[in-house]
Structures are given as C-alpha cells and as structure tokens.
Design an enzyme around this catalytic site. Structure first.
Site, short mmCIF file in Angstrom:
data_model
loop_
_atom_site.label_atom_id
_atom_site.label_comp_id
_atom_site.label_asym_id
_atom_site.label_seq_id
_atom_site.Cartn_x
_atom_site.Cartn_y
_atom_site.Cartn_z
N ASP A 77 0.84 -1.19 0.00
CA ASP A 77 0.00 0.00 0.00
C ASP A 77 0.88 1.24 0.00
O ASP A 77 2.09 1.15 0.19
CB ASP A 77 -1.01 -0.01 1.15
N TYR A 79 2.88 4.80 0.80
CA TYR A 79 3.52 5.37 1.98
C TYR A 79 2.49 6.17 2.77
O TYR A 79 1.62 6.84 2.20
CB TYR A 79 4.67 6.29 1.57
N PHE A 90 6.62 2.25 -4.42
CA PHE A 90 8.00 2.50 -3.97
C PHE A 90 8.50 3.90 -4.27
O PHE A 90 9.53 4.31 -3.73
CB PHE A 90 8.98 1.47 -4.56
N HIS A 202 11.20 -9.07 0.30
CA HIS A 202 10.90 -7.65 0.16
C HIS A 202 12.16 -6.83 0.41
O HIS A 202 13.02 -7.22 1.21
CB HIS A 202 9.81 -7.27 1.18
#
Length: 242
Positions: A77, A79, A90, A202
């Site tokens: 989701d 920031y 990102f 991740h």
C-alpha cells in the site's frame, strides 16, 4: 513547501478520469460489489476528515500505457507519511527523502548493474518506459499502514495484474515479499506461462538480506531488462537510472 498529496476529492471523481486503455478493467471493478464497497468506505473516511493518501490514486496507470507494459513491480500500500505517496509503488516525489525499501532497491541496482543512485526517489522515468509500479492497495491513511487493506482494492489490483498478463507481449513480473508472491498464480494462469516471474524477499531492511531469497543479490533488474529486450525488441532497452 512540499505540495500536499492528500486526497481532497471523492474517489469517484478520480475514477472518472481513469485512462482510456485501463478503463474497462476499472469500470468492471467499479460496478462490482467490491468496487461499490470500497468507494463507500473511502468516501465515508473522507467525510470523517481522515487524511487519505495519495491525491493521484491512479498515477501508475496514467504514466504507464497498457500496451507498453513490459515489467510489473508490485508494492503493498502507499507510503503513509505526508508528502510521500504519489501513486507509484515504492516511488516518492523529487526532493523527498528516499525511504528505506527504495534505498535498498538502489543498492541492488548498483550491485547488479553498476547504476549509481542520484539521490532522486521519483520513479516516473521507469513508469514512462513501461514499468508498471502497482500497489495492491491504492489508498492509505496518515500514519496508519494498511488502513485501507481488505476493503476492496485488492480485487482491482488482481484484475489489473490479470489484464496485463493476458495482454499481448511477454513481460517480467518482480514479486518481492510474500504479499506480492501470492499473485504469482494470477500471472501464470492469465499469461499461459509465457512471462518471467521473479521472486525474492521484500527490499525492506527487515528482510532484504535474509535467506532464503535475499533481495540484495537477486539480480532482478538485470534479468528483467534482458528478458524484455529479447522479447520486445521493438522498444528501447530499459534504463533503470532515475
């Protein structure tokens, strides 16, 4: 002064401006029970004066034309800090401090392809080259990660992933972390096995260097670029600098 990235208008107005090539997928979801539930939820939170990010909810789709998609990078989701989320997984706007996961992505780019990070965390240049930077949940609330998870966004992101996999053109899918890797079946089925699916931990500092699939050292950027250059010779090679 940083530009506000708060969602100030009804989500329905944002969806009304969805790009034409992605609109059939969005409209089918919008008319579904999941879509109606999500729209009602986000509007109820907006009316309650919740601070919702980002303002440009569909930015990934606006910047990456459907027919030009050749790499898909899945995030979770947006920031949840002021001025950070901009509708690209990102990515942060120019001038915003680079978050830890993105810093590790730049570390891996330097290790893999000798690309020196410029300090810019905005990935719009990737998006313009056909790298779809898609979060599986497209809104969040200030200081509350995953606040809008399991509210209906996942049905839309699944549909967008399936649509991209079913479209013409072989693609590379970069699935980092268990959340993204759970989508592998959608890609394999819709794409009839013709896409490159790469998995690793991740890039978060908590997992980037841990076994069994460390993100640092995965080589995904180079492998994806080589794959799409071979399969999509009509397009210029991907330049991962930013």
């Amino acid at each position: 002064m940083a530009v506000s990235n708060r969602l100030e208008e009804p989500l329905s107005a944002v969806l009304d401006r969805a790009p034409a090539d992605w609109r059939p997928v969005i409209e089918a979801w919008r008319d579904s029970a999941d879509g109606r539930r999500l729209l009602a939820f986000v509007e109820s939170r907006r009316q309650a004066d919740a601070t919702i990010y980002p303002a440009q909810v569909l930015q990934a789709l606006h910047l990456t034309r459907r027919a030009r998609v050749r790499v898909v990078i899945l995030g979770q989701d947006p920031y949840h800090g002021a001025g950070q989320a901009e509708g690209l997984a990102f990515s942060v706007p120019p001038g915003v401090r680079v978050p830890p996961s993105l810093r590790n992505m730049m570390v891996e780019l330097g290790r893999d392809l000798r690309i020196v990070h410029s300090g810019n965390g905005h990935l719009g240049r990737w998006a313009a080259q056909g790298v779809l930077l898609l979060n599986t949940v497209l809104t969040v609330e200030h200081g509350q990660p995953a606040a809008h998870a399991r509210r209906g966004w996942e049905a839309l992101s699944d549909a967008l992933i399936e649509a991209s996999a079913a479209d013409a053109g072989d693609k590379a899918y970069l699935l980092w972390g268990a959340h993204a890797q759970a989508k592998a079946g959608l890609i394999t089925v819709a794409g009839a096995g013709r896409h490159l699916v790469l998995t690793a931990n991740h890039p978060s500092p908590l997992s980037a260097r841990r076994p069994p699939m460390p993100f640092i050292g995965c080589g995904h950027f180079g492998r994806a670029a080589t794959f799409v250059a071979e399969r999509r010779p009509d397009l210029a090679p991907i330049d991962w600098s930013c």
